[in-house]
Design a protein around this motif. Structure first.
Motif, PDB file in Angstrom:
ATOM      1  N   UNK A  87       0.588  -1.164   0.020  1.00  0.00           N
ATOM      2  CA  UNK A  87      -0.061   0.177  -0.154  1.00  0.00           C
ATOM      3  C   UNK A  87       0.853   1.285  -0.005  1.00  0.00           C
ATOM      4  N   UNK A  88       2.035   1.129   0.491  1.00  0.00           N
ATOM      5  CA  UNK A  88       3.012   2.311   0.485  1.00  0.00           C
ATOM      6  C   UNK A  88       3.361   2.574  -0.823  1.00  0.00           C
ATOM      7  N   UNK A 103      -1.113  18.345 -10.757  1.00  0.00           N
ATOM      8  CA  UNK A 103      -1.849  18.502  -9.412  1.00  0.00           C
ATOM      9  C   UNK A 103      -3.134  18.925  -9.939  1.00  0.00           C
ATOM     10  N   UNK A 104      -4.121  19.017  -8.730  1.00  0.00           N
ATOM     11  CA  UNK A 104      -5.407  19.298  -8.626  1.00  0.00           C
ATOM     12  C   UNK A 104      -6.241  18.168  -9.882  1.00  0.00           C
ATOM     13  N   UNK A 105      -6.257  17.129  -9.449  1.00  0.00           N
ATOM     14  CA  UNK A 105      -6.898  15.828 -10.573  1.00  0.00           C
ATOM     15  C   UNK A 105      -8.131  15.205  -9.576  1.00  0.00           C
ATOM     16  N   UNK A 106      -9.025  14.574 -10.309  1.00  0.00           N
ATOM     17  CA  UNK A 106     -10.269  14.209  -9.675  1.00  0.00           C
ATOM     18  C   UNK A 106      -9.923  12.699  -9.576  1.00  0.00           C
ATOM     19  N   UNK A 107     -10.637  11.974  -8.517  1.00  0.00           N
ATOM     20  CA  UNK A 107     -10.481  10.582  -8.175  1.00  0.00           C
ATOM     21  C   UNK A 107     -10.349   9.787  -9.392  1.00  0.00           C
ATOM     22  N   UNK A 108     -11.180  10.015 -10.524  1.00  0.00           N
ATOM     23  CA  UNK A 108     -11.153   9.067 -11.662  1.00  0.00           C
ATOM     24  C   UNK A 108      -9.879   9.104 -12.504  1.00  0.00           C
ATOM     25  N   UNK A 131      -9.354   5.650  -3.506  1.00  0.00           N
ATOM     26  CA  UNK A 131      -9.971   6.502  -2.766  1.00  0.00           C
ATOM     27  C   UNK A 131      -9.573   6.298  -1.229  1.00  0.00           C
ATOM     28  N   UNK A 132      -9.489   5.065  -1.032  1.00  0.00           N
ATOM     29  CA  UNK A 132      -8.935   4.770   0.558  1.00  0.00           C
ATOM     30  C   UNK A 132      -7.845   5.204   0.648  1.00  0.00           C
ATOM     31  N   UNK A 174      -3.904   9.501   2.934  1.00  0.00           N
ATOM     32  CA  UNK A 174      -3.055  10.707   2.699  1.00  0.00           C
ATOM     33  C   UNK A 174      -3.706  12.123   3.082  1.00  0.00           C
ATOM     34  N   UNK A 175      -5.046  12.352   2.766  1.00  0.00           N
ATOM     35  CA  UNK A 175      -5.471  13.485   3.313  1.00  0.00           C
ATOM     36  C   UNK A 175      -5.388  13.653   4.834  1.00  0.00           C
ATOM     37  N   UNK A 176      -5.817  12.640   5.575  1.00  0.00           N
ATOM     38  CA  UNK A 176      -6.041  12.714   7.078  1.00  0.00           C
ATOM     39  C   UNK A 176      -4.635  13.068   7.649  1.00  0.00           C
ATOM     40  N   UNK A 177      -3.293  12.617   7.095  1.00  0.00           N
ATOM     41  CA  UNK A 177      -2.085  12.809   7.546  1.00  0.00           C
ATOM     42  C   UNK A 177      -1.471  14.204   7.088  1.00  0.00           C
TER      43      UNK A 177
END
Length: 250
Positions: free
Chosen positions: A10-11, A25-30, A44-45, A50-53
């Motif tokens: 996962x890393x 930069x600035x790209x959507x999930x898809x 997404x997971x 990554x957003x949380x940290x």
């Protein structure tokens, strides 16, 4: 030859996402999913973690970009590169005064990280030091010069967390003796490593301060057999003058 399997795939997937966002930069999930060849659910997971940290940030349009935590790390590397570049002409001038090994280091995790090394023209002894290694604060000239800039509570905290392990028979392992030496280093603007990391090697170091913050340190290292009282005085004077020049440039 057997290759060791990476720990935590996962890393590796997270690194792929970060590499992609660094270039796009600035790209959507898809788009991130398609570019990194990860399923949308997996991407997404990882992005949410990554957003949380703080490594990734999501805007109102649900696009992802690199987060402020990574920018902070990048800025730290830039500061180190700036220190190497700014100090280089002064360290080269210092080496013209004394054709000895010169090191430049930065404080990291209560150790000194070597970020530059100038080899002498007339090499008489080979040292184990190299760019990228670390040395303890208590047993190296650069480290003690930095440690001397700590206030009393910081020194106590450092000593409580750091065993004073002997590297040679000359390594200072007594806390009271080390504190006295730090007081002298603070007063004299230079610190010494008298065969404490390596046998037959003597080092003289000084800290580098910018806006009352420690930004690094530098030192001269030489075979101890060539250190006379007169030469030692010459080196100390040259180091203090170089310290002032670099700090003014910073």
């Amino acid at each position: 030859m057997m290759t060791q399997k990476p720990y935590g795939t996962v890393l590796l997937k997270a690194a792929t996402i970060l590499d992609y966002l660094a270039e796009a930069p600035s790209k959507p999930l898809q788009e991130i999913s398609e570019a990194t060849k990860l399923t949308p659910s997996t991407a997404l997971k990882i992005l949410e973690t990554l957003q949380m940290i703080g490594y990734v940030k999501r805007d109102k349009e649900k696009n992802y970009r690199l987060g402020s935590k990574l920018i902070k790390y990048a800025n730290q590397n830039i500061q180190e590169l700036d220190l190497v570049e700014i100090s280089l002409p002064y360290l080269e001038a210092l080496q013209k005064t004394a054709d000895e090994t010169i090191h430049l280091g930065v404080l990291t995790a209560n150790e000194i990280l070597y970020v530059n090394k100038l080899e002498p023209q007339n090499q008489t002894i080979r040292m184990s030091s190299k760019v990228g290694i670390t040395r303890p604060l208590y047993s190296s000239a650069m480290g003690k010069a930095v440690l001397a800039e700590f206030d009393a509570p910081q020194v106590e905290e450092y000593l409580a967390a750091t065993p004073l392990t002997a590297y040679t028979e000359n390594t200072i392992t007594n806390q009271l003796k080390l504190k006295k030496e730090l007081e002298q280093a603070k007063a004299n603007q230079v610190a010494f490593d008298d065969e404490e990391m390596e046998q037959e090697i003597y080092c003289i170091g000084a800290s580098l301060i910018k806006d009352q913050e420690i930004v690094g340190a530098f030192s001269i290292s030489l075979p101890k057999y060539r250190l006379t009282p007169e030469y030692k005085t010459t080196l100390i004077d040259a180091i203090i003058a170089t310290k002032q020049q670099i700090e003014q440039a910073l």
